[in-house]
Design an enzyme around this catalytic site. Sequence first.
Site, PDB file in Angstrom:
ATOM      1  N   PRO A  88       0.817  -1.222   0.000  1.00 53.23           N
ATOM      2  CA  PRO A  88       0.000   0.000   0.000  1.00 53.23           C
ATOM      3  C   PRO A  88       0.847   1.268   0.000  1.00 53.23           C
ATOM      4  O   PRO A  88       0.344   2.349  -0.278  1.00 53.23           O
ATOM      5  CB  PRO A  88      -0.830  -0.114   1.292  1.00 53.23           C
ATOM      6  CG  PRO A  88      -0.366  -1.313   2.010  1.00 53.23           C
ATOM      7  CD  PRO A  88       0.567  -2.090   1.160  1.00 53.23           C
ATOM      8  N   GLU A 115       2.675  -7.564   8.069  1.00 53.04           N
ATOM      9  CA  GLU A 115       2.812  -6.106   8.179  1.00 53.04           C
ATOM     10  C   GLU A 115       3.717  -5.525   7.088  1.00 53.04           C
ATOM     11  O   GLU A 115       4.016  -4.347   7.098  1.00 53.04           O
ATOM     12  CB  GLU A 115       3.361  -5.719   9.565  1.00 53.04           C
ATOM     13  CG  GLU A 115       2.352  -5.870  10.681  1.00 53.04           C
ATOM     14  CD  GLU A 115       1.061  -5.082  10.450  1.00 53.04           C
ATOM     15  OE1 GLU A 115       1.152  -3.869  10.240  1.00 53.04           O
ATOM     16  OE2 GLU A 115      -0.017  -5.693  10.484  1.00 53.04           O
ATOM     17  N   ARG A 152      -4.058  -7.403 -20.719  1.00 52.30           N
ATOM     18  CA  ARG A 152      -5.030  -6.849 -21.696  1.00 52.30           C
ATOM     19  C   ARG A 152      -4.348  -5.956 -22.723  1.00 52.30           C
ATOM     20  O   ARG A 152      -4.890  -5.688 -23.788  1.00 52.30           O
ATOM     21  CB  ARG A 152      -6.097  -6.007 -20.989  1.00 52.30           C
ATOM     22  CG  ARG A 152      -6.930  -6.729 -20.010  1.00 52.30           C
ATOM     23  CD  ARG A 152      -8.010  -5.835 -19.436  1.00 52.30           C
ATOM     24  NE  ARG A 152      -9.080  -5.597 -20.378  1.00 52.30           N
ATOM     25  CZ  ARG A 152      -9.313  -4.455 -20.998  1.00 52.30           C
ATOM     26  NH1 ARG A 152      -8.548  -3.416 -20.763  1.00 52.30           N
ATOM     27  NH2 ARG A 152     -10.293  -4.337 -21.851  1.00 52.30           N
ATOM     28  N   ASP A 167     -10.988   1.680 -24.045  1.00 52.94           N
ATOM     29  CA  ASP A 167     -11.183   1.541 -22.599  1.00 52.94           C
ATOM     30  C   ASP A 167     -11.178   2.864 -21.876  1.00 52.94           C
ATOM     31  O   ASP A 167     -10.594   3.830 -22.349  1.00 52.94           O
ATOM     32  CB  ASP A 167      -9.980   0.787 -21.994  1.00 52.94           C
ATOM     33  CG  ASP A 167     -10.115  -0.688 -22.115  1.00 52.94           C
ATOM     34  OD1 ASP A 167     -11.211  -1.148 -22.402  1.00 52.94           O
ATOM     35  OD2 ASP A 167      -9.094  -1.368 -21.918  1.00 52.94           O
TER      36      ASP A 167
END
Length: 245
Positions: A88, A115, A152, A167
């Site tokens: 993150p 963690e 893709r 897209d």
Amino acid sequence: MRVDIVTLLPGVFDKIFDESVLGSAIRNGLIEIVVHQLREYGDGRHRTVDDTPFGGGPGMVLKPAPLVACLRDVRRLGSSAPVIGLTPQGLPLDQTLVKELAGFERIILVCGRYEGFDERIVHEFDLQLSIGDYVLTGGEIAAMAVVDAVSRMIPGTVGSHESVEQDSFYEGLLDHPQYTRPAAWEGLKVPKVLQDGNHAHIEKFRHCRSLLTTAVSRPDVFAAANLSEKDREALQSLLLSEQKN
Ligand code: ADE
């Protein structure tokens, strides 16, 4: 393209890489996925890969030695592929980055757990990536998202490359709304222009809708888009005509 994935949960990738668009891309040799079990590089009899954090606090941290040993082996299998840590704390993944990653012959994705990684191995990464401002239980779902989005972009993976080029985000805008039959449903009608078969009009309508959707739903994306004078005029006339209706 080849993607190596380093993970403690290799089994979770089986289904996703076996089915749907990704599955056929793999079977057709457009993309090769090699999953590596990090635990094989763990310490001692129990193949330990994590330990408590220095300084205290909840959870466990991935130890540096097993990950570095694993990465050395994975790299030995070839080339100078970028090593990407999924966390993150990473750079937010967007379509521009997806397109860039699709340009590599090989990438190595490293899934965190617990963690996170011991800070001393972070220099092993060429890039750290996040798939959004929320915390997952590990990097596996993030790795799936990267592989899915990147594959893709490889010609042949998705039926028609034209659909990829249309897209959301491909040209820095969100996609226009789509409709299918029936033309009228529960009193809601498909815009007439889409049914008239005039491709120039359809294209113009869709582009305007794309501009409008982006401006309304994602002002941040709209502000960053490279709009032409024609785009601004088109948007203005669309807003004026909406006001009249
Ligand atoms: N691991 C845990 N949360 C993540 C996120 N948001 N993106 C990438 N990897 C993660």
